[in-house]
Design a protein around this motif. Structure first.
Motif, PDB file in Angstrom:
ATOM      1  N   GLN A 227       0.760  -1.174  -0.053  1.00 43.96           N
ATOM      2  CA  GLN A 227       0.003   0.097   0.099  1.00 43.96           C
ATOM      3  C   GLN A 227       0.897   1.297  -0.113  1.00 43.96           C
ATOM      4  O   GLN A 227       0.454   2.214  -0.547  1.00 43.96           O
ATOM      5  CB  GLN A 227      -0.885  -0.041   1.216  1.00 43.96           C
ATOM      6  N   GLY A 228       1.998   1.360   0.581  1.00 45.01           N
ATOM      7  CA  GLY A 228       2.701   2.508   0.882  1.00 45.01           C
ATOM      8  C   GLY A 228       4.006   2.284  -0.163  1.00 45.01           C
ATOM      9  O   GLY A 228       5.091   3.221  -0.178  1.00 45.01           O
ATOM     10  N   LEU A 229       3.965   1.258  -1.170  1.00 46.01           N
ATOM     11  CA  LEU A 229       5.183   1.176  -1.934  1.00 46.01           C
ATOM     12  C   LEU A 229       5.545   2.575  -2.779  1.00 46.01           C
ATOM     13  O   LEU A 229       6.867   2.749  -2.912  1.00 46.01           O
ATOM     14  CB  LEU A 229       5.086  -0.194  -2.929  1.00 46.01           C
ATOM     15  N   SER A 230       4.835   2.985  -3.367  1.00 47.91           N
ATOM     16  CA  SER A 230       4.819   4.171  -4.209  1.00 47.91           C
ATOM     17  C   SER A 230       5.646   5.357  -3.410  1.00 47.91           C
ATOM     18  O   SER A 230       6.788   5.951  -3.782  1.00 47.91           O
ATOM     19  CB  SER A 230       3.691   4.821  -4.911  1.00 47.91           C
ATOM     20  N   GLU A 231       4.926   5.505  -2.288  1.00 47.70           N
ATOM     21  CA  GLU A 231       5.675   6.524  -1.440  1.00 47.70           C
ATOM     22  C   GLU A 231       7.195   6.097  -0.917  1.00 47.70           C
ATOM     23  O   GLU A 231       7.914   7.113  -0.696  1.00 47.70           O
ATOM     24  CB  GLU A 231       4.717   6.731  -0.227  1.00 47.70           C
ATOM     25  N   ILE A 232       7.228   4.826  -0.501  1.00 46.07           N
ATOM     26  CA  ILE A 232       8.391   4.394  -0.276  1.00 46.07           C
ATOM     27  C   ILE A 232       9.390   4.693  -1.142  1.00 46.07           C
ATOM     28  O   ILE A 232      10.718   4.902  -1.004  1.00 46.07           O
ATOM     29  CB  ILE A 232       8.514   2.895   0.149  1.00 46.07           C
ATOM     30  N   LEU A 233       9.155   4.348  -2.445  1.00 44.49           N
ATOM     31  CA  LEU A 233      10.245   4.693  -3.499  1.00 44.49           C
ATOM     32  C   LEU A 233      10.550   6.164  -3.604  1.00 44.49           C
ATOM     33  O   LEU A 233      11.534   6.316  -3.751  1.00 44.49           O
ATOM     34  CB  LEU A 233       9.745   4.117  -4.890  1.00 44.49           C
ATOM     35  N   ARG A 242      19.132   2.948  -1.965  1.00 45.75           N
ATOM     36  CA  ARG A 242      18.762   1.837  -2.773  1.00 45.75           C
ATOM     37  C   ARG A 242      18.419   0.522  -2.065  1.00 45.75           C
ATOM     38  O   ARG A 242      19.023   0.366  -0.839  1.00 45.75           O
ATOM     39  CB  ARG A 242      19.782   1.308  -3.783  1.00 45.75           C
ATOM     40  N   ALA A 243      17.636  -0.327  -2.280  1.00 44.05           N
ATOM     41  CA  ALA A 243      17.162  -1.386  -1.443  1.00 44.05           C
ATOM     42  C   ALA A 243      16.579  -2.619  -2.287  1.00 44.05           C
ATOM     43  O   ALA A 243      16.717  -2.283  -3.653  1.00 44.05           O
ATOM     44  CB  ALA A 243      15.753  -0.583  -0.710  1.00 44.05           C
ATOM     45  N   ILE A 244      16.193  -3.436  -1.775  1.00 42.71           N
ATOM     46  CA  ILE A 244      15.570  -4.667  -2.623  1.00 42.71           C
ATOM     47  C   ILE A 244      14.263  -4.865  -1.990  1.00 42.71           C
ATOM     48  O   ILE A 244      13.921  -4.671  -0.886  1.00 42.71           O
ATOM     49  CB  ILE A 244      16.639  -6.020  -2.273  1.00 42.71           C
ATOM     50  N   PHE A 245      13.475  -5.194  -2.851  1.00 42.72           N
ATOM     51  CA  PHE A 245      12.049  -5.400  -2.762  1.00 42.72           C
ATOM     52  C   PHE A 245      11.839  -7.056  -3.026  1.00 42.72           C
ATOM     53  O   PHE A 245      11.936  -7.333  -4.198  1.00 42.72           O
ATOM     54  CB  PHE A 245      11.223  -4.445  -3.519  1.00 42.72           C
ATOM     55  N   PHE A 246      11.019  -7.483  -2.162  1.00 42.78           N
ATOM     56  CA  PHE A 246      10.658  -9.060  -2.384  1.00 42.78           C
ATOM     57  C   PHE A 246       9.175  -9.213  -2.560  1.00 42.78           C
ATOM     58  O   PHE A 246       8.505  -8.622  -1.839  1.00 42.78           O
ATOM     59  CB  PHE A 246      11.141  -9.811  -1.130  1.00 42.78           C
ATOM     60  N   PHE A 247       8.949  -9.954  -3.812  1.00 44.29           N
ATOM     61  CA  PHE A 247       7.590 -10.314  -4.147  1.00 44.29           C
ATOM     62  C   PHE A 247       7.310 -11.674  -4.168  1.00 44.29           C
ATOM     63  O   PHE A 247       8.556 -12.386  -4.532  1.00 44.29           O
ATOM     64  CB  PHE A 247       7.123  -9.578  -5.394  1.00 44.29           C
ATOM     65  N   ASP A 248       6.084 -11.974  -4.110  1.00 46.06           N
ATOM     66  CA  ASP A 248       5.694 -13.317  -4.502  1.00 46.06           C
ATOM     67  C   ASP A 248       5.147 -13.215  -5.855  1.00 46.06           C
ATOM     68  O   ASP A 248       4.918 -12.087  -6.549  1.00 46.06           O
ATOM     69  CB  ASP A 248       4.709 -13.995  -3.427  1.00 46.06           C
ATOM     70  N   GLY A 266      17.289   1.681  -9.994  1.00 43.96           N
ATOM     71  CA  GLY A 266      18.459   1.207  -9.598  1.00 43.96           C
ATOM     72  C   GLY A 266      18.234   0.178  -8.371  1.00 43.96           C
ATOM     73  O   GLY A 266      19.458  -0.221  -8.119  1.00 43.96           O
ATOM     74  N   HIS A 267      17.097  -0.037  -8.026  1.00 40.30           N
ATOM     75  CA  HIS A 267      16.590  -0.986  -7.004  1.00 40.30           C
ATOM     76  C   HIS A 267      16.870  -2.321  -7.379  1.00 40.30           C
ATOM     77  O   HIS A 267      16.966  -2.706  -8.794  1.00 40.30           O
ATOM     78  CB  HIS A 267      15.392  -0.617  -6.241  1.00 40.30           C
ATOM     79  N   SER A 268      16.686  -3.533  -6.415  1.00 40.46           N
ATOM     80  CA  SER A 268      16.892  -4.746  -6.908  1.00 40.46           C
ATOM     81  C   SER A 268      15.453  -5.452  -6.446  1.00 40.46           C
ATOM     82  O   SER A 268      14.718  -5.150  -5.797  1.00 40.46           O
ATOM     83  CB  SER A 268      17.719  -5.570  -6.142  1.00 40.46           C
ATOM     84  N   VAL A 381      23.679   3.283   4.453  1.00 43.83           N
ATOM     85  CA  VAL A 381      22.722   2.276   3.479  1.00 43.83           C
ATOM     86  C   VAL A 381      23.337   2.162   2.417  1.00 43.83           C
ATOM     87  O   VAL A 381      23.952   2.875   1.525  1.00 43.83           O
ATOM     88  CB  VAL A 381      21.297   3.181   3.340  1.00 43.83           C
ATOM     89  N   SER A 382      23.671   0.763   1.963  1.00 52.50           N
ATOM     90  CA  SER A 382      24.386   0.471   0.740  1.00 52.50           C
ATOM     91  C   SER A 382      23.562  -0.425  -0.216  1.00 52.50           C
ATOM     92  O   SER A 382      22.578  -0.758   0.085  1.00 52.50           O
ATOM     93  CB  SER A 382      25.534  -0.474   1.202  1.00 52.50           C
ATOM     94  N   VAL A 383      24.099  -0.218  -1.575  1.00 49.29           N
ATOM     95  CA  VAL A 383      23.278  -0.778  -2.416  1.00 49.29           C
ATOM     96  C   VAL A 383      23.429  -2.464  -2.300  1.00 49.29           C
ATOM     97  O   VAL A 383      24.512  -3.207  -2.165  1.00 49.29           O
ATOM     98  CB  VAL A 383      24.204  -0.619  -3.785  1.00 49.29           C
ATOM     99  N   PRO A 384      22.259  -3.050  -2.491  1.00 48.95           N
ATOM    100  CA  PRO A 384      22.257  -4.579  -2.131  1.00 48.95           C
ATOM    101  C   PRO A 384      22.543  -5.391  -3.251  1.00 48.95           C
ATOM    102  O   PRO A 384      21.688  -6.148  -3.879  1.00 48.95           O
ATOM    103  CB  PRO A 384      20.613  -4.726  -1.613  1.00 48.95           C
ATOM    104  N   LEU A 385      23.816  -5.488  -3.438  1.00 48.57           N
ATOM    105  CA  LEU A 385      24.311  -6.272  -4.701  1.00 48.57           C
ATOM    106  C   LEU A 385      24.369  -7.998  -4.253  1.00 48.57           C
ATOM    107  O   LEU A 385      24.415  -8.043  -3.007  1.00 48.57           O
ATOM    108  CB  LEU A 385      25.663  -6.101  -5.114  1.00 48.57           C
ATOM    109  N   GLU A 386      24.177  -8.650  -5.136  1.00 47.70           N
ATOM    110  CA  GLU A 386      24.083 -10.229  -4.796  1.00 47.70           C
ATOM    111  C   GLU A 386      25.347 -10.558  -3.982  1.00 47.70           C
ATOM    112  O   GLU A 386      25.433 -11.369  -3.084  1.00 47.70           O
ATOM    113  CB  GLU A 386      23.856 -11.132  -6.051  1.00 47.70           C
ATOM    114  N   THR A 387      26.512 -10.097  -4.557  1.00 47.26           N
ATOM    115  CA  THR A 387      27.725 -10.661  -3.768  1.00 47.26           C
ATOM    116  C   THR A 387      28.106 -10.006  -2.379  1.00 47.26           C
ATOM    117  O   THR A 387      28.910 -10.422  -1.742  1.00 47.26           O
ATOM    118  CB  THR A 387      28.951  -9.641  -4.714  1.00 47.26           C
ATOM    119  N   ARG A 388      27.118  -9.154  -1.912  1.00 46.38           N
ATOM    120  CA  ARG A 388      27.163  -8.585  -0.609  1.00 46.38           C
ATOM    121  C   ARG A 388      26.072  -9.116   0.358  1.00 46.38           C
ATOM    122  O   ARG A 388      26.218  -9.001   1.670  1.00 46.38           O
ATOM    123  CB  ARG A 388      27.177  -7.249  -0.646  1.00 46.38           C
ATOM    124  N   LEU A 389      25.337 -10.051  -0.055  1.00 42.51           N
ATOM    125  CA  LEU A 389      24.411 -10.520   0.666  1.00 42.51           C
ATOM    126  C   LEU A 389      24.607 -11.987   1.215  1.00 42.51           C
ATOM    127  O   LEU A 389      25.482 -12.790   0.529  1.00 42.51           O
ATOM    128  CB  LEU A 389      22.893 -10.590  -0.043  1.00 42.51           C
TER     129      LEU A 389
END
Length: 389
Positions: A227-233, A242-248, A266-268, A381-389
């Motif tokens: 519900q708040g995703l647009s405002e979060i962006l 930048r952040a990572i967003f998880f969806f089903d 530029g998010h993931s 706050v850092s860019v969530p690259l796969e190599t860092r997770l």
């Protein structure tokens, strides 16, 4: 008619080049930018430039949020990722400053053209962008210099009529610029020469913050509630984070418009699944990846799954989100109280911090305070690259 317009535009460009190459005062000519019937302010944000025989404009020229003129195009610049994205609801083009390439992530096609940097600001080739989004442009010779005019189907005036109608605006833009830069010479744009092309600045994706006192923090948003995703962006964009967003699978279908915005900013994108067993979770993840491939022509390997299933799924090649603390706010909690609770949960000897939030309106409300407090307390706050997770 289209061929005639292209020939006319080409003739104008050739005329411009000849005039510049044969005029001793060419470097003093002023370049302005116009979009449809409006002359943009004469600043470093709007001034065109040449490189290697190609005419470039700042990428923001195409974005109505910067110019106030709606071309139906949005933009984003990921300084850390070294990419510039221009997109609308149907199309997307991504310029990779690192590789000097451009591609369409929807069709996976390579586009001829590249972006360059000037004074730290990305510039894009005007002909390439106009062709991709169905726009046109012209280079108009005026007494004061030249106007690069970008036009959509909403344009009304011909170039000749436009120049007559815009005389006052042209003089005003030049006067304002000179007053603001009295100690600097009038802006000039050198034409292309036979010299080798300007070297492309190197841009690299930085590792975690260089300051050893800064603790890297990664933000992951579980978007079952969006519900708040647009405002979060909007908030993340305003703070250049930048952040990572998880969806089903269902969320990917439901929020398909925002998926493009997330990727374009530029998010993931990650996947979320909560099966009873690792096998059940895997099936949900595979289904979500199929949906993501259909929606955005990409796939994800970073996943948010039950903690007791991570080890088995990681052995299969999934990259599991390693949550340090949940930062999902309680209903109605004050932003200050919320930020204090999050900071108390992550205080300690963490080399890196992984915060899980959600996509709710409550998170949108308290997120600005959390970002400010994280920064004040030494978290970067850092860019969530796969190599860092």
């Amino acid at each position: 008619m289209k061929k005639w317009k292209k020939r006319t535009a080409l003739a104008l460009v050739l005329t411009l080049l000849v005039a510049l190459l044969n005029t001793a005062q060419a470097a003093g000519n002023i370049y302005l930018t116009a979009v449809n019937e409006s002359v943009l302010e004469l600043t470093s944000d709007t001034m065109p430039t040449w490189s290697g025989g190609v005419l470039y404009v700042p990428y923001t020229v195409f974005d109505s949020s910067y110019t106030g003129i709606n071309l139906g195009i949005s933009s984003s610049y990921s300084r850390d990722g070294g990419t510039v994205t221009l997109y609308n609801l149907q199309q997307m083009m991504i310029f990779d400053l690192n590789r000097g390439t451009c591609y369409n992530p929807i069709t996976e096609e390579t586009i001829s053209g590249r972006a360059i940097l000037r004074n730290g600001r990305p510039y894009v080739p005007v002909a390439t962008v106009c062709s991709f989004f169905g726009l046109s442009y012209s280079v108009i010779d005026i007494d004061e210099g030249y106007i690069v005019r970008i036009k959509s189907s909403a344009v009304v005036l011909s170039d000749a009529w436009f120049v007559d109608a815009a005389q006052n605006s042209i003089r005003s833009r030049i006067r304002d610029y000179n007053q603001a830069n009295q100690s600097q010479p009038t802006p000039g744009v050198l034409p292309p020469t036979n010299n080798t092309e300007d070297p492309q600045p190197e841009i690299t994706v930085p590792d975690d913050p260089d300051d050893t006192n800064v603790i890297p923090a990664y933000l992951g948003f579980s978007c079952e509630d969006a519900q708040g995703l647009s405002e979060i962006l909007d908030t993340l964009d305003s703070y250049s984070q930048r952040a990572i967003f998880f969806f089903d699978a269902e969320g990917l279908e439901r929020e398909d418009d925002l998926i493009f915005r997330i990727l374009g900013s530029g998010h993931s994108i990650g996947l979320i699944a909560q099966g009873r067993t690792a096998a059940g979770t895997r099936r949900l993840l595979e289904r979500a990846n199929e949906t993501l491939s259909e929606v955005a022509y990409t796939r994800a390997s970073v996943v948010l799954v039950p903690e007791n299933q991570r080890e088995e799924l990681e052995q299969e090649g999934w990259i599991c989100w390693n949550e340090t603390a949940s930062a999902i706010p309680d209903q109605g909690v004050s932003a200050s109280t919320y930020a204090n609770k999050v900071l108390s949960r992550i205080s300690g000897n963490h080399a890196r911090v992984y915060l899980t939030l959600d996509g709710s309106s409550e998170t949108a409300r308290v997120l600005p305070t959390l970002l400010r407090r994280l920064s004040a307390e030494g978290y970067g706050v850092s860019v969530p690259l796969e190599t860092r997770l």
